[in-house]
Design a protein around this motif. Structure first.
Motif, PDB file in Angstrom:
ATOM      1  N   LEU A   1       2.111 -26.121  13.244  1.00 39.17           N
ATOM      2  CA  LEU A   1       2.833 -26.700  12.238  1.00 39.17           C
ATOM      3  C   LEU A   1       2.405 -28.147  12.276  1.00 39.17           C
ATOM      4  CD1 LEU A   1       6.354 -25.191  12.884  1.00 39.17           C
ATOM      5  CD2 LEU A   1       4.864 -24.683  11.153  1.00 39.17           C
ATOM      6  N   GLN A   2       1.986 -28.799  13.445  1.00 39.10           N
ATOM      7  CA  GLN A   2       1.763 -30.145  13.409  1.00 39.10           C
ATOM      8  C   GLN A   2       0.265 -30.136  12.702  1.00 39.10           C
ATOM      9  OE1 GLN A   2       1.866 -31.147  17.538  1.00 39.10           O
ATOM     10  NE2 GLN A   2       3.770 -30.649  17.911  1.00 39.10           N
ATOM     11  N   ALA A   3      -0.501 -29.190  13.022  1.00 42.59           N
ATOM     12  CA  ALA A   3      -2.025 -29.505  12.170  1.00 42.59           C
ATOM     13  C   ALA A   3      -1.608 -29.254  10.724  1.00 42.59           C
ATOM     14  CB  ALA A   3      -2.749 -28.308  12.757  1.00 42.59           C
TER      15      ALA A   3
ATOM     16  N   GLN B   1      11.257 -32.066  15.714  1.00 42.93           N
ATOM     17  CA  GLN B   1      10.368 -32.036  16.841  1.00 42.93           C
ATOM     18  C   GLN B   1       9.009 -32.355  16.269  1.00 42.93           C
ATOM     19  OE1 GLN B   1      10.852 -29.437  20.090  1.00 42.93           O
ATOM     20  NE2 GLN B   1       8.823 -28.594  19.650  1.00 42.93           N
ATOM     21  N   ASN B   2       8.430 -31.413  15.310  1.00 44.29           N
ATOM     22  CA  ASN B   2       7.050 -31.527  14.734  1.00 44.29           C
ATOM     23  C   ASN B   2       7.123 -32.755  13.688  1.00 44.29           C
ATOM     24  OD1 ASN B   2       5.975 -29.490  16.527  1.00 44.29           O
ATOM     25  ND2 ASN B   2       7.748 -28.247  15.363  1.00 44.29           N
ATOM     26  N   LYS B   3       7.910 -33.576  13.425  1.00 48.11           N
ATOM     27  CA  LYS B   3       7.856 -34.550  12.347  1.00 48.11           C
ATOM     28  C   LYS B   3       7.215 -33.796  10.797  1.00 48.11           C
ATOM     29  CE  LYS B   3       7.463 -38.002  15.770  1.00 48.11           C
ATOM     30  NZ  LYS B   3       6.600 -39.227  16.318  1.00 48.11           N
ATOM     31  N   LEU B   4       7.683 -32.742  10.372  1.00 47.21           N
ATOM     32  CA  LEU B   4       7.322 -32.211   9.335  1.00 47.21           C
ATOM     33  C   LEU B   4       7.921 -32.533   7.801  1.00 47.21           C
ATOM     34  CD1 LEU B   4       7.553 -28.357  10.586  1.00 47.21           C
ATOM     35  CD2 LEU B   4       5.849 -29.970  10.893  1.00 47.21           C
TER      36      LEU B   4
ATOM     37  N   GLU C   1       0.750 -30.154   9.214  1.00 37.71           N
ATOM     38  CA  GLU C   1       1.406 -31.561   8.645  1.00 37.71           C
ATOM     39  C   GLU C   1       0.503 -32.549   8.554  1.00 37.71           C
ATOM     40  OE1 GLU C   1       3.944 -34.517   7.364  1.00 37.71           O
ATOM     41  OE2 GLU C   1       4.407 -32.384   7.222  1.00 37.71           O
ATOM     42  N   ALA C   2      -0.665 -32.406   9.327  1.00 36.78           N
ATOM     43  CA  ALA C   2      -1.395 -33.456   9.169  1.00 36.78           C
ATOM     44  C   ALA C   2      -2.453 -33.381   7.970  1.00 36.78           C
ATOM     45  CB  ALA C   2      -2.402 -33.349  10.466  1.00 36.78           C
TER      46      ALA C   2
ATOM     47  N   ASN D   1       4.144 -24.667  17.326  1.00 33.54           N
ATOM     48  CA  ASN D   1       4.311 -25.971  17.303  1.00 33.54           C
ATOM     49  C   ASN D   1       3.174 -26.870  16.718  1.00 33.54           C
ATOM     50  OD1 ASN D   1       7.220 -25.873  17.278  1.00 33.54           O
ATOM     51  ND2 ASN D   1       7.105 -25.865  19.516  1.00 33.54           N
ATOM     52  N   MET D   2       2.172 -26.448  17.554  1.00 34.31           N
ATOM     53  CA  MET D   2       0.480 -27.132  17.285  1.00 34.31           C
ATOM     54  C   MET D   2       0.113 -26.754  16.060  1.00 34.31           C
ATOM     55  SD  MET D   2      -1.266 -27.013  21.004  1.00 34.31           S
ATOM     56  CE  MET D   2      -0.579 -25.853  21.944  1.00 34.31           C
TER      57      MET D   2
END
Length: 227
Positions: A97-99, A131-134, A101-102, A94-95
């Motif tokens: 995927l968030q990176a 959850q990860n706002k992708l 997305e950023a 999840n971290m």
């Protein structure tokens, strides 16, 4: 803070045995054992790689909403960044995927498309997207067929299956709708418009992930070649 620094901080907290995670030492030891065994197997070195003209396996998969996503259609638009990950239940993933997305604006500015691939069921992929706002899709890889074609899929040992079920309450047979208890090694690829793998990073240690910024030089190079 870099992606790896965040992952390292989480790992230290998780493995400390302290609240809020309270992970027993025998669980940590079992996870380390499995990682060491996967490293020693040499499977990561046999996975699809860059630098020798290796063609990426073609695939056509459904996204979390049932739409068909075909690699060939994506490559018609530009390079494709493909990330294989374990599932929404994995905090490291999840971290990661968030990176991604950023970094997505920088990646898309270079003409590339991003997708993530997981063995988990569609409902869990939808959860991961929300959850990860992708802003990029998670594709469902039933029974890990595409992960297998890339050389990434491996079977969990019995001692770790027991821990996943009883210590983590994570039943992959249910989450993935697949009784095989297999997973992909986390991996990241850039596939050029000619279908050749231009960048590959495969790590049997799922707590280690490349920073998305490492993708940019390869995307810049592909853009210059296409110009």
């Amino acid at each position: 803070m870099s992606l790896q620094a965040k992952l390292d901080a989480f790992k230290a907290a998780l493995e400390s045995g302290a609240p809020p995670y309270n992970v027993p030492r025998f669980v940590v030891d079992a996870i380390h054992r499995q990682t060491d065994e996967l490293i020693e197997s040499g499977q990561a070195g046999r996975a699809r790689k860059a630098g020798d003209g290796d063609q990426a396996p073609v695939f056509s998969l459904h996204d979390a909403h049932g739409n068909t996503v075909d690699l060939g259609d994506l490559l018609a638009k530009g390079p494709v960044v493909v990330t294989f990950y374990r599932g929404v239940w994995c905090p490291y993933c999840n971290m990661d995927l968030q990176a991604l997305e950023a970094a997505r604006p920088e990646i898309e500015a270079r003409g590339a498309t991003m997708v993530a691939i997981s063995m988990q069921s569609a409902v869990n992929s939808r959860k991961a997207v929300t959850q990860n706002k992708l802003g990029f899709p998670i594709l469902n890889d039933p029974r890990g067929a595409v992960a297998d074609a890339f050389g990434l899929r491996f079977a969990l040992p019995d001692y770790l299956i027991d821990i996943y079920k009883n210590a983590f309450k994570t039943d992959l047979a249910v989450i993935n709708d697949d009784p095989s208890w297999t997973l992909p090694m986390p991996a990241r690829y850039i596939i050029g418009q000619d279908g050749v793998i231009a960048y590959a990073e495969v790590n049997p240690d799922y707590t280690q992930r490349p920073d998305p910024s490492e993708l940019l030089p390869t995307l810049d190079r592909l853009r210059q070649i296409a110009a």
